[in-house]
Design a protein around this motif. Sequence first.
Motif, PDB file in Angstrom:
ATOM      1  N   ILE A   1       9.193   8.327 -11.649  1.00  0.00           N
ATOM      2  CA  ILE A   1       9.457   7.013 -11.073  1.00  0.00           C
ATOM      3  C   ILE A   1       9.280   7.117  -9.563  1.00  0.00           C
ATOM      4  O   ILE A   1       9.871   7.965  -8.906  1.00  0.00           O
ATOM      5  N   TYR A   2       8.478   6.239  -9.023  1.00  0.00           N
ATOM      6  CA  TYR A   2       8.171   6.288  -7.593  1.00  0.00           C
ATOM      7  C   TYR A   2       9.430   5.978  -6.774  1.00  0.00           C
ATOM      8  O   TYR A   2      10.102   4.973  -7.032  1.00  0.00           O
ATOM      9  N   PRO A   3       9.768   6.825  -5.805  1.00  0.00           N
ATOM     10  CA  PRO A   3      11.022   6.646  -5.066  1.00  0.00           C
ATOM     11  C   PRO A   3      11.010   5.519  -4.032  1.00  0.00           C
ATOM     12  O   PRO A   3      12.044   5.241  -3.429  1.00  0.00           O
TER      13      PRO A   3
ATOM     14  N   PRO B   1       0.825  -1.210   0.000  1.00  0.00           N
ATOM     15  CA  PRO B   1       0.000   0.000   0.000  1.00  0.00           C
ATOM     16  C   PRO B   1       0.861   1.264   0.000  1.00  0.00           C
ATOM     17  O   PRO B   1       1.970   1.254   0.533  1.00  0.00           O
ATOM     18  N   CYS B   2       0.346   2.316  -0.590  1.00  0.00           N
ATOM     19  CA  CYS B   2       1.092   3.573  -0.688  1.00  0.00           C
ATOM     20  C   CYS B   2       0.143   4.733  -0.448  1.00  0.00           C
ATOM     21  O   CYS B   2      -0.918   4.816  -1.056  1.00  0.00           O
ATOM     22  N   SER B   3       0.533   5.618   0.458  1.00  0.00           N
ATOM     23  CA  SER B   3      -0.305   6.767   0.787  1.00  0.00           C
ATOM     24  C   SER B   3       0.272   8.066   0.248  1.00  0.00           C
ATOM     25  O   SER B   3      -0.228   9.147   0.544  1.00  0.00           O
ATOM     26  N   CYS B   4       1.345   7.973  -0.543  1.00  0.00           N
ATOM     27  CA  CYS B   4       2.024   9.191  -1.000  1.00  0.00           C
ATOM     28  C   CYS B   4       1.144  10.007  -1.948  1.00  0.00           C
ATOM     29  O   CYS B   4       0.523   9.460  -2.855  1.00  0.00           O
ATOM     30  N   SER B   5       1.160  11.314  -1.737  1.00  0.00           N
ATOM     31  CA  SER B   5       0.499  12.221  -2.682  1.00  0.00           C
ATOM     32  C   SER B   5       1.513  12.573  -3.771  1.00  0.00           C
ATOM     33  O   SER B   5       2.703  12.279  -3.653  1.00  0.00           O
TER      34      SER B   5
HETATM   35 ZN   LIG Z   1       3.980   5.880  -0.919  1.00  0.00          ZN
END
Ligand SMILES: [Zn+2]
Length: 283
Positions: free
Chosen positions: A122-124, A97-101
């Motif tokens: 690209i997601y870090p 799961p990822c909550s990043c905006s």
């Molecule tokens: Zn995230």
Amino acid sequence: MTFTTRFAPSPTGPLHLGHAYSALLAQDMAQATSGQLLLRIEDTDVTRCRLKWEQQIYDDLDWLGLRWQHPVRRQSEHLDHYDQSLITLAEQGVIYPCSCSRSDIRAALSAPQEGASLPVGIYPGTCRHRSLNSRQTGDALRLNMARALQQLKPIRFTERGPQHAGEHQLAPSRMIAEIGDAVLARKENGTVSYAMAAVVDDADQQITHVIRGEDLYQITFLQVVLQALLNLPTPTYHHHILIRDETGKRLAKRDDARAISRFRDEGVTPQGIRNLIGLGKSG
Ligand SMILES: [Zn+2]
């Protein structure tokens, strides 16, 4: 296997010349091999999809001379299939799961990173350590690309389109650097991403040839990874040129001036549309 392809519009606006090109090319290629063309309505995004646009799609395609099998597959009627595929990936330990905006991701990307800096988009990997049972309402689900690739044998796919024709072998280092941990389920409304839904649909509809615009070429690499993880067959791909306006910009749904219905109202014939987009006479 019978050549089976599909045309898969989203009912978020009027079809334009670019859609006509894609649909007619798919129909021509199916006819040339005594194959079949299936229609799929990609309507998982409830905030943007409208029944009136779906009806307009049927009207426009019928007017263009397309014939397709019934019932038409509508993604909104198969949400359980997508959920099942996410469960399969969860069992393999390759999603988190990822909550990043968007701004969280931007900030993480601009901060100094260990090793090579990541390209924009690209997601870090901020949430990569999280376990699935920490998922909260509003979290997206991401693919752990490195872990997924570790579990797979080398994978390849065949492209027949004009720009990238040939066999493509996926290089893990490039998959991680250029695609990374892609979102498979969106945070906004909990529905699956385009890449994921299309992979499940193509398998359910037994699509042997995916014919679609060049703008979707890059996502193919992610899709063949998903196919391998889900133990689904990989179709042959054909990414076609994009129909552009006079200024070279690709057509968008909001580009009403290119709407098929507009040409139709102005008295252009279906053959006239074929001529406009360079497809010539129908088979
Ligand atoms: Zn995230």
